[in-house]
Motif scaffolding. Structure first.
Motif, PDB file in Angstrom:
ATOM      1  N   SER A   1     -69.606  19.081  29.862  1.00 23.08           N
ATOM      2  CA  SER A   1     -68.571  18.181  30.377  1.00 23.08           C
ATOM      3  C   SER A   1     -68.393  16.973  29.461  1.00 23.08           C
ATOM      4  O   SER A   1     -67.284  16.486  29.279  1.00 23.08           O
ATOM      5  CB  SER A   1     -68.895  17.727  31.799  1.00 23.08           C
ATOM      6  N   GLN A   2     -69.475  16.489  28.849  1.00 21.73           N
ATOM      7  CA  GLN A   2     -69.381  15.377  27.894  1.00 21.73           C
ATOM      8  C   GLN A   2     -68.747  15.828  26.586  1.00 21.73           C
ATOM      9  O   GLN A   2     -67.921  15.129  26.016  1.00 21.73           O
ATOM     10  CB  GLN A   2     -70.768  14.793  27.605  1.00 21.73           C
ATOM     11  N   ILE A   3     -69.140  16.991  26.117  1.00 22.62           N
ATOM     12  CA  ILE A   3     -68.623  17.509  24.851  1.00 22.62           C
ATOM     13  C   ILE A   3     -67.105  17.662  24.906  1.00 22.62           C
ATOM     14  O   ILE A   3     -66.391  17.252  24.002  1.00 22.62           O
ATOM     15  CB  ILE A   3     -69.275  18.870  24.507  1.00 22.62           C
ATOM     16  N   PHE A   4     -66.628  18.252  25.996  1.00 22.19           N
ATOM     17  CA  PHE A   4     -65.204  18.547  26.102  1.00 22.19           C
ATOM     18  C   PHE A   4     -64.434  17.519  26.911  1.00 22.19           C
ATOM     19  O   PHE A   4     -63.243  17.673  27.141  1.00 22.19           O
ATOM     20  CB  PHE A   4     -65.004  19.947  26.693  1.00 22.19           C
ATOM     21  N   ASN A   5     -65.125  16.483  27.350  1.00 25.09           N
ATOM     22  CA  ASN A   5     -64.495  15.412  28.118  1.00 25.09           C
ATOM     23  C   ASN A   5     -63.705  15.986  29.298  1.00 25.09           C
ATOM     24  O   ASN A   5     -62.523  15.719  29.472  1.00 25.09           O
ATOM     25  CB  ASN A   5     -63.599  14.559  27.212  1.00 25.09           C
ATOM     26  N   ALA A   6     -64.391  16.806  30.075  1.00 28.09           N
ATOM     27  CA  ALA A   6     -63.750  17.459  31.223  1.00 28.09           C
ATOM     28  C   ALA A   6     -64.766  17.566  32.354  1.00 28.09           C
ATOM     29  O   ALA A   6     -65.965  17.492  32.129  1.00 28.09           O
ATOM     30  CB  ALA A   6     -63.254  18.845  30.826  1.00 28.09           C
ATOM     31  N   LYS A   7     -64.260  17.756  33.554  1.00 28.77           N
ATOM     32  CA  LYS A   7     -65.134  17.921  34.716  1.00 28.77           C
ATOM     33  C   LYS A   7     -65.111  19.387  35.148  1.00 28.77           C
ATOM     34  O   LYS A   7     -64.060  20.020  35.160  1.00 28.77           O
ATOM     35  CB  LYS A   7     -64.666  17.033  35.864  1.00 28.77           C
ATOM     36  N   TYR A   8     -66.287  19.893  35.482  1.00 32.68           N
ATOM     37  CA  TYR A   8     -66.416  21.267  35.944  1.00 32.68           C
ATOM     38  C   TYR A   8     -67.105  21.274  37.297  1.00 32.68           C
ATOM     39  O   TYR A   8     -68.122  20.627  37.473  1.00 32.68           O
ATOM     40  CB  TYR A   8     -67.259  22.094  34.971  1.00 32.68           C
TER      41      TYR A   8
ATOM     42  N   LEU B   1     -63.430  27.121  28.289  1.00 34.78           N
ATOM     43  CA  LEU B   1     -63.842  27.602  26.974  1.00 34.78           C
ATOM     44  C   LEU B   1     -62.953  28.724  26.449  1.00 34.78           C
ATOM     45  O   LEU B   1     -63.012  29.051  25.268  1.00 34.78           O
ATOM     46  CB  LEU B   1     -65.302  28.058  27.004  1.00 34.78           C
ATOM     47  N   CYS B   2     -62.123  29.297  27.313  1.00 35.37           N
ATOM     48  CA  CYS B   2     -61.192  30.346  26.889  1.00 35.37           C
ATOM     49  C   CYS B   2     -59.885  29.782  26.342  1.00 35.37           C
ATOM     50  O   CYS B   2     -59.059  30.521  25.823  1.00 35.37           O
ATOM     51  CB  CYS B   2     -60.898  31.307  28.035  1.00 35.37           C
ATOM     52  N   LYS B   3     -59.688  28.475  26.454  1.00 36.39           N
ATOM     53  CA  LYS B   3     -58.462  27.883  25.923  1.00 36.39           C
ATOM     54  C   LYS B   3     -58.456  28.035  24.406  1.00 36.39           C
ATOM     55  O   LYS B   3     -59.435  27.704  23.738  1.00 36.39           O
ATOM     56  CB  LYS B   3     -58.367  26.400  26.301  1.00 36.39           C
ATOM     57  N   PRO B   4     -57.359  28.538  23.860  1.00 38.91           N
ATOM     58  CA  PRO B   4     -57.327  28.853  22.429  1.00 38.91           C
ATOM     59  C   PRO B   4     -57.573  27.679  21.488  1.00 38.91           C
ATOM     60  O   PRO B   4     -58.133  27.855  20.424  1.00 38.91           O
ATOM     61  CB  PRO B   4     -55.926  29.420  22.209  1.00 38.91           C
ATOM     62  N   ASP B   5     -57.179  26.481  21.865  1.00 37.96           N
ATOM     63  CA  ASP B   5     -57.290  25.365  20.924  1.00 37.96           C
ATOM     64  C   ASP B   5     -58.521  24.488  21.130  1.00 37.96           C
ATOM     65  O   ASP B   5     -58.709  23.502  20.432  1.00 37.96           O
ATOM     66  CB  ASP B   5     -56.040  24.495  21.002  1.00 37.96           C
ATOM     67  N   ILE B   6     -59.382  24.844  22.056  1.00 39.12           N
ATOM     68  CA  ILE B   6     -60.509  23.984  22.420  1.00 39.12           C
ATOM     69  C   ILE B   6     -61.431  23.708  21.232  1.00 39.12           C
ATOM     70  O   ILE B   6     -61.863  22.588  21.008  1.00 39.12           O
ATOM     71  CB  ILE B   6     -61.282  24.566  23.624  1.00 39.12           C
ATOM     72  N   TYR B   7     -61.707  24.707  20.429  1.00 41.78           N
ATOM     73  CA  TYR B   7     -62.632  24.544  19.301  1.00 41.78           C
ATOM     74  C   TYR B   7     -61.939  23.881  18.122  1.00 41.78           C
ATOM     75  O   TYR B   7     -62.559  23.151  17.363  1.00 41.78           O
ATOM     76  CB  TYR B   7     -63.247  25.884  18.926  1.00 41.78           C
ATOM     77  N   GLU B   8     -60.640  24.128  18.001  1.00 40.84           N
ATOM     78  CA  GLU B   8     -59.869  23.490  16.936  1.00 40.84           C
ATOM     79  C   GLU B   8     -59.961  21.970  17.070  1.00 40.84           C
ATOM     80  O   GLU B   8     -60.156  21.262  16.081  1.00 40.84           O
ATOM     81  CB  GLU B   8     -58.409  23.938  16.975  1.00 40.84           C
TER      82      GLU B   8
END
Length: 183
Positions: free
Chosen positions: A110-117, A127-134
């Motif tokens: 959640s910290q890495i991606f600045n999102a709440k799960y 993590l399946c979003k195509p641009d997340i790693y970009e």
């Protein structure tokens, strides 16, 4: 010879490898979704239809119930794949999310991606979003040194291969560096 081939069971691995290929961090190649531990390849599967230079199989070890049948499937699949190209197996310690946590020194996703799960399903969808790693790559939050940690803890899997009397497959188990195009 054909191109390189990446084989993994999930959409998250596909998106991750796709982003790394687009940024020329890993060798170019086609991606096929397939579980090398759970399913047996058939002669008619499109994975086996053409020769490849290199085949990178990414396997999860997240199931507590990996049994003898799984290793028999794995052994069978490796024998089939060896006929069409040189095999390299990258072993994820548990599952992709666990690999990411290790890459980021056990930070919370959640910290890495600045999102709440709210649950594991939410994390997988994110993590399946195509641009997340970009985005991580562009912000230099994912460095070469960090990427070298991906699939770098395979000793438990190799020991399990030995326990199941298929030590011949351990020579195919490699670290992430084998697919990296730059050091």
């Amino acid at each position: 010879m054909g191109t390189n081939l990446y084989i993994a069971e999930g959409e998250t691995e596909k998106n991750f490898i796709t982003q790394l290929k687009q940024k020329q961090i890993v060798l170019p190649g086609q991606f096929k979704k397939y579980n090398l531990m759970r399913k047996k390849l058939k002669e008619t599967d499109d994975i086996l239809t053409k020769k490849r230079d290199k085949i990178f199989g990414i396997v999860d070890t997240d199931c507590d119930n990996i049994n003898c049948a799984c290793f028999k499937n794995f052994e069978y699949n490796i024998k089939k794949l060896k006929k069409i190209g040189k095999i390299f197996i990258l072993v994820q310690d548990k599952e992709f999310e666990d690999e990411l946590k290790r890459i980021f020194n056990d930070s919370k996703l959640s910290q890495i991606f600045n999102a709440k799960y709210s649950n594991k399903s939410d994390i997988k969808k994110h993590l399946c979003k195509p641009d997340i790693y970009e985005n991580l790559l562009l912000r230099n939050q994912l460095t070469s040194d960090m990427l070298n940690k991906y699939c770098s803890h395979s000793c438990h899997f190799i020991n399990t291969l030995k326990t199941n009397n298929i030590t011949s497959l351990s020579k195919h188990v490699k670290d992430f560096k084998i697919i990296a195009t730059r050091k």
